[in-house]
Design a protein around this motif. Structure first.
Motif, PDB file in Angstrom:
ATOM      1  N   VAL A  97     -40.522 -23.639 -17.133  1.00 44.22           N
ATOM      2  CA  VAL A  97     -42.003 -23.223 -16.950  1.00 44.22           C
ATOM      3  C   VAL A  97     -42.222 -21.817 -16.273  1.00 44.22           C
ATOM      4  O   VAL A  97     -42.983 -21.030 -16.725  1.00 44.22           O
ATOM      5  CB  VAL A  97     -42.789 -24.107 -15.998  1.00 44.22           C
ATOM      6  CG1 VAL A  97     -44.111 -23.659 -15.678  1.00 44.22           C
ATOM      7  CG2 VAL A  97     -42.952 -25.630 -16.475  1.00 44.22           C
ATOM      8  N   ILE A  98     -41.143 -21.661 -15.445  1.00 43.37           N
ATOM      9  CA  ILE A  98     -41.301 -20.330 -14.772  1.00 43.37           C
ATOM     10  C   ILE A  98     -40.168 -19.392 -15.333  1.00 43.37           C
ATOM     11  O   ILE A  98     -38.973 -19.637 -15.342  1.00 43.37           O
ATOM     12  CB  ILE A  98     -41.004 -20.300 -13.306  1.00 43.37           C
ATOM     13  CG1 ILE A  98     -42.181 -21.013 -12.693  1.00 43.37           C
ATOM     14  CG2 ILE A  98     -41.043 -18.784 -12.795  1.00 43.37           C
ATOM     15  CD1 ILE A  98     -42.168 -21.362 -11.357  1.00 43.37           C
ATOM     16  N   GLU A  99     -40.509 -18.045 -15.847  1.00 48.54           N
ATOM     17  CA  GLU A  99     -39.610 -17.268 -16.324  1.00 48.54           C
ATOM     18  C   GLU A  99     -38.453 -16.778 -15.319  1.00 48.54           C
ATOM     19  O   GLU A  99     -38.806 -16.453 -14.237  1.00 48.54           O
ATOM     20  CB  GLU A  99     -40.078 -16.054 -16.743  1.00 48.54           C
ATOM     21  CG  GLU A  99     -39.177 -14.981 -17.558  1.00 48.54           C
ATOM     22  CD  GLU A  99     -39.797 -13.622 -17.873  1.00 48.54           C
ATOM     23  OE1 GLU A  99     -39.297 -12.842 -18.441  1.00 48.54           O
ATOM     24  OE2 GLU A  99     -41.289 -13.623 -17.823  1.00 48.54           O
ATOM     25  N   GLY A 100     -37.067 -17.174 -15.756  1.00 53.52           N
ATOM     26  CA  GLY A 100     -35.990 -16.846 -15.011  1.00 53.52           C
ATOM     27  C   GLY A 100     -35.629 -17.957 -14.057  1.00 53.52           C
ATOM     28  O   GLY A 100     -34.689 -17.920 -13.364  1.00 53.52           O
ATOM     29  N   LEU A 101     -36.351 -19.048 -13.966  1.00 58.13           N
ATOM     30  CA  LEU A 101     -36.043 -20.154 -13.095  1.00 58.13           C
ATOM     31  C   LEU A 101     -36.410 -21.562 -13.905  1.00 58.13           C
ATOM     32  O   LEU A 101     -37.358 -22.288 -13.954  1.00 58.13           O
ATOM     33  CB  LEU A 101     -37.244 -20.167 -11.983  1.00 58.13           C
ATOM     34  CG  LEU A 101     -36.996 -21.488 -11.036  1.00 58.13           C
ATOM     35  CD1 LEU A 101     -35.623 -21.469 -10.389  1.00 58.13           C
ATOM     36  CD2 LEU A 101     -38.341 -21.380  -9.979  1.00 58.13           C
ATOM     37  N   PRO A 102     -35.390 -21.808 -14.826  1.00 54.65           N
ATOM     38  CA  PRO A 102     -35.645 -23.020 -15.915  1.00 54.65           C
ATOM     39  C   PRO A 102     -35.973 -24.355 -15.046  1.00 54.65           C
ATOM     40  O   PRO A 102     -36.463 -25.044 -15.651  1.00 54.65           O
ATOM     41  CB  PRO A 102     -33.889 -23.087 -16.517  1.00 54.65           C
ATOM     42  CG  PRO A 102     -33.558 -21.504 -16.466  1.00 54.65           C
ATOM     43  CD  PRO A 102     -34.135 -21.052 -15.033  1.00 54.65           C
ATOM     44  N   VAL A 103     -35.170 -24.563 -13.893  1.00 59.55           N
ATOM     45  CA  VAL A 103     -35.384 -25.795 -13.199  1.00 59.55           C
ATOM     46  C   VAL A 103     -35.786 -25.540 -11.843  1.00 59.55           C
ATOM     47  O   VAL A 103     -35.206 -24.722 -10.979  1.00 59.55           O
ATOM     48  CB  VAL A 103     -33.908 -26.570 -13.423  1.00 59.55           C
ATOM     49  CG1 VAL A 103     -34.199 -27.823 -12.643  1.00 59.55           C
ATOM     50  CG2 VAL A 103     -33.378 -26.760 -14.695  1.00 59.55           C
ATOM     51  N   CYS A 104     -37.078 -26.211 -11.538  1.00 57.63           N
ATOM     52  CA  CYS A 104     -37.317 -26.216 -10.138  1.00 57.63           C
ATOM     53  C   CYS A 104     -37.629 -27.760  -9.809  1.00 57.63           C
ATOM     54  O   CYS A 104     -38.430 -28.370 -10.598  1.00 57.63           O
ATOM     55  CB  CYS A 104     -38.882 -25.451  -9.843  1.00 57.63           C
ATOM     56  SG  CYS A 104     -39.464 -25.644  -8.199  1.00 57.63           S
ATOM     57  N   LEU A 105     -36.989 -28.112  -8.752  1.00 53.97           N
ATOM     58  CA  LEU A 105     -37.155 -29.778  -8.767  1.00 53.97           C
ATOM     59  C   LEU A 105     -37.464 -30.046  -7.017  1.00 53.97           C
ATOM     60  O   LEU A 105     -36.766 -29.438  -6.104  1.00 53.97           O
ATOM     61  CB  LEU A 105     -35.842 -30.587  -9.125  1.00 53.97           C
ATOM     62  CG  LEU A 105     -35.701 -31.936  -9.284  1.00 53.97           C
ATOM     63  CD1 LEU A 105     -35.050 -32.298 -10.312  1.00 53.97           C
ATOM     64  CD2 LEU A 105     -35.450 -32.446  -7.929  1.00 53.97           C
ATOM     65  N   LEU A 106     -38.539 -30.804  -6.819  1.00 56.16           N
ATOM     66  CA  LEU A 106     -38.690 -31.258  -5.526  1.00 56.16           C
ATOM     67  C   LEU A 106     -38.252 -32.874  -5.466  1.00 56.16           C
ATOM     68  O   LEU A 106     -38.802 -33.370  -6.566  1.00 56.16           O
ATOM     69  CB  LEU A 106     -40.226 -31.141  -5.003  1.00 56.16           C
ATOM     70  CG  LEU A 106     -40.499 -29.830  -4.931  1.00 56.16           C
ATOM     71  CD1 LEU A 106     -42.014 -29.754  -4.187  1.00 56.16           C
ATOM     72  CD2 LEU A 106     -39.761 -29.153  -3.735  1.00 56.16           C
ATOM     73  N   SER A 107     -38.023 -33.202  -4.689  1.00 55.44           N
ATOM     74  CA  SER A 107     -37.661 -34.810  -4.542  1.00 55.44           C
ATOM     75  C   SER A 107     -37.365 -35.551  -3.135  1.00 55.44           C
ATOM     76  O   SER A 107     -37.073 -34.735  -2.296  1.00 55.44           O
ATOM     77  CB  SER A 107     -36.313 -35.209  -5.532  1.00 55.44           C
ATOM     78  OG  SER A 107     -35.222 -34.755  -4.456  1.00 55.44           O
ATOM     79  N   ASN A 108     -38.080 -36.709  -3.115  1.00 54.65           N
ATOM     80  CA  ASN A 108     -37.538 -37.505  -1.821  1.00 54.65           C
ATOM     81  C   ASN A 108     -36.790 -38.606  -2.133  1.00 54.65           C
ATOM     82  O   ASN A 108     -37.149 -39.418  -3.270  1.00 54.65           O
ATOM     83  CB  ASN A 108     -38.677 -38.021  -1.088  1.00 54.65           C
ATOM     84  CG  ASN A 108     -39.530 -36.828  -0.201  1.00 54.65           C
ATOM     85  OD1 ASN A 108     -38.911 -36.146   0.044  1.00 54.65           O
ATOM     86  ND2 ASN A 108     -40.828 -37.064  -0.082  1.00 54.65           N
ATOM     87  N   ARG A 109     -35.716 -38.844  -1.348  1.00 55.30           N
ATOM     88  CA  ARG A 109     -34.679 -40.197  -1.448  1.00 55.30           C
ATOM     89  C   ARG A 109     -35.372 -41.148  -0.343  1.00 55.30           C
ATOM     90  O   ARG A 109     -35.247 -40.998   0.836  1.00 55.30           O
ATOM     91  CB  ARG A 109     -33.400 -39.866  -1.209  1.00 55.30           C
ATOM     92  CG  ARG A 109     -32.575 -41.022  -1.710  1.00 55.30           C
ATOM     93  CD  ARG A 109     -31.235 -41.082  -0.565  1.00 55.30           C
ATOM     94  NE  ARG A 109     -30.636 -42.175  -1.116  1.00 55.30           N
ATOM     95  CZ  ARG A 109     -29.551 -42.859  -0.453  1.00 55.30           C
ATOM     96  NH1 ARG A 109     -29.285 -41.934   1.105  1.00 55.30           N
ATOM     97  NH2 ARG A 109     -28.876 -43.889  -0.365  1.00 55.30           N
ATOM     98  N   ASP A 110     -35.754 -42.166  -0.848  1.00 53.02           N
ATOM     99  CA  ASP A 110     -36.373 -43.265  -0.123  1.00 53.02           C
ATOM    100  C   ASP A 110     -35.326 -44.501  -0.137  1.00 53.02           C
ATOM    101  O   ASP A 110     -34.753 -44.621  -1.146  1.00 53.02           O
ATOM    102  CB  ASP A 110     -37.478 -43.790  -0.399  1.00 53.02           C
ATOM    103  CG  ASP A 110     -38.516 -42.685  -0.456  1.00 53.02           C
ATOM    104  OD1 ASP A 110     -38.659 -41.797   0.405  1.00 53.02           O
ATOM    105  OD2 ASP A 110     -39.596 -42.889  -1.301  1.00 53.02           O
ATOM    106  N   GLU A 111     -34.757 -44.975   1.302  1.00 51.28           N
ATOM    107  CA  GLU A 111     -33.478 -45.937   1.178  1.00 51.28           C
ATOM    108  C   GLU A 111     -33.840 -46.427   2.525  1.00 51.28           C
ATOM    109  O   GLU A 111     -34.224 -46.128   3.597  1.00 51.28           O
ATOM    110  CB  GLU A 111     -32.543 -45.008   0.895  1.00 51.28           C
ATOM    111  CG  GLU A 111     -31.078 -46.195   0.976  1.00 51.28           C
ATOM    112  CD  GLU A 111     -31.282 -47.174  -0.261  1.00 51.28           C
ATOM    113  OE1 GLU A 111     -31.792 -48.448   0.445  1.00 51.28           O
ATOM    114  OE2 GLU A 111     -31.060 -46.768  -1.201  1.00 51.28           O
ATOM    115  N   PHE A 112     -33.082 -47.712   2.579  1.00 47.82           N
ATOM    116  CA  PHE A 112     -32.932 -48.301   4.095  1.00 47.82           C
ATOM    117  C   PHE A 112     -32.192 -47.546   4.933  1.00 47.82           C
ATOM    118  O   PHE A 112     -31.013 -46.938   4.683  1.00 47.82           O
ATOM    119  CB  PHE A 112     -32.384 -49.731   3.948  1.00 47.82           C
ATOM    120  CG  PHE A 112     -33.039 -51.006   3.197  1.00 47.82           C
ATOM    121  CD1 PHE A 112     -34.142 -51.466   3.815  1.00 47.82           C
ATOM    122  CD2 PHE A 112     -33.053 -51.019   1.683  1.00 47.82           C
ATOM    123  CE1 PHE A 112     -34.991 -52.205   3.380  1.00 47.82           C
ATOM    124  CE2 PHE A 112     -33.739 -51.934   1.224  1.00 47.82           C
ATOM    125  CZ  PHE A 112     -34.830 -52.521   1.762  1.00 47.82           C
TER     126      PHE A 112
END
Length: 268
Positions: A10-25
């Motif tokens: 989506v952004i020129e020069g930045l093919p991948v931008c990823l936000l994530s939360n890992r939820d676990e016990f």
């Protein structure tokens, strides 16, 4: 891993931008982000089953997985969903070929949503109703239902991701502290959805409500770590924020440049 927001090419020069939360016990043993020994994998690790929920390699491969929530499924599976991510990262198959092969034995796993990618292609699939599909350039959010389903939880994250973080990433003079502040603020959003907005996954309405926020907190289960991954054209910056225990609030930063094929072969 329970929720992911991805901006793919989506952004020129930045093919991948990823936000994530890992939820676990909270009691489940976990190793923080690191370069695995004798392996190309860079990831955290589930020390109970050995796999991972999200990872990358110096060759430019990346992957992330979430559980598909279905309380009616009471089967015991012989395989771990975390192995899928590790298997992809350790392979050299193109994303679409890997997912097509995985589809042949997808019922060996409990429900999952998966995105795998490299520097040219990203592919999504779910073993609960979505065949492998190559992703067009765009923004994608997945949680614990099919990505094609409308969940208020994923819609809320998408809105904040698109309106608050992505415009900053396009600015040439944005400071790193300001960027991180916005990323963590989005990921640490504890606002729950309204009762009428909740999906029906077979669990109690009280539990459905608890799980409806981007960031989850409860006595025994919740968001264990938050991730902010940026894969630029030639290098990767990955920030992992510990959200529980003695290291709560600690941010680990990992940066590396992509290796070319000759360097990868020499390293092996």
């Amino acid at each position: 891993m329970c929720i992911v927001a991805l901006a793919w090419q989506v952004i020129e020069g930045l093919p991948v931008c990823l936000l994530s939360n890992r939820d676990e016990f909270y009691a489940r043993p976990t190793q923080s982000l690191k370069h695995w020994e004798n392996s190309p994998i860079i990831a955290g690790q589930d020390l109970q089953s050995g796999g991972t929920w999200m990872g990358v390699t110096e060759a430019g491969r990346w992957a992330v997985i979430t559980n598909y929530r279905d309380a009616s499924d009471q089967r015991v599976y012989p395989t771990s969903r975390g192995d899928i991510v590790a298997d992809y990262l350790a392979s050299d198959l193109p994303p679409i070929r890997f997912t097509q092969q995985l589809e042949q034995h997808q019922q060996d796993y409990a429900g999952f949503n998966l995105i795998v990618g490299d520097r040219q292609q990203a592919v999504y699939m779910s073993n609960r109703g979505e065949a492998p599909q190559v992703l067009a350039h765009g923004v994608y959010v997945m949680s614990n239902g099919l990505m094609s389903e409308h969940w208020a939880k994923t819609q809320h994250l998408r809105q904040r991701f698109v309106q608050e973080l992505l415009p900053l990433l396009a600015l040439p003079d944005i400071s790193e502290p300001e960027l991180q502040h916005v990323a963590w603020d989005i990921l640490e959003d504890q606002r729950q959805r309204l009762p009428e907005q909740l999906p029906q996954t077979g669990i109690s309405s009280e539990l459905e409500q608890l799980l409806s926020s981007t960031f989850i907190v409860s006595p025994h289960y919740g968001t264990r770590c938050s991730n902010f991954l940026r894969a630029f054209s030639q290098h990767v910056v990955w920030l992992e924020k510990n959200q529980y225990g003695e290291q709560q609030g600690h941010i680990q930063q990992l940066e590396f440049r992509y290796l070319d094929r000759a360097s990868i072969k020499a390293k092996v």
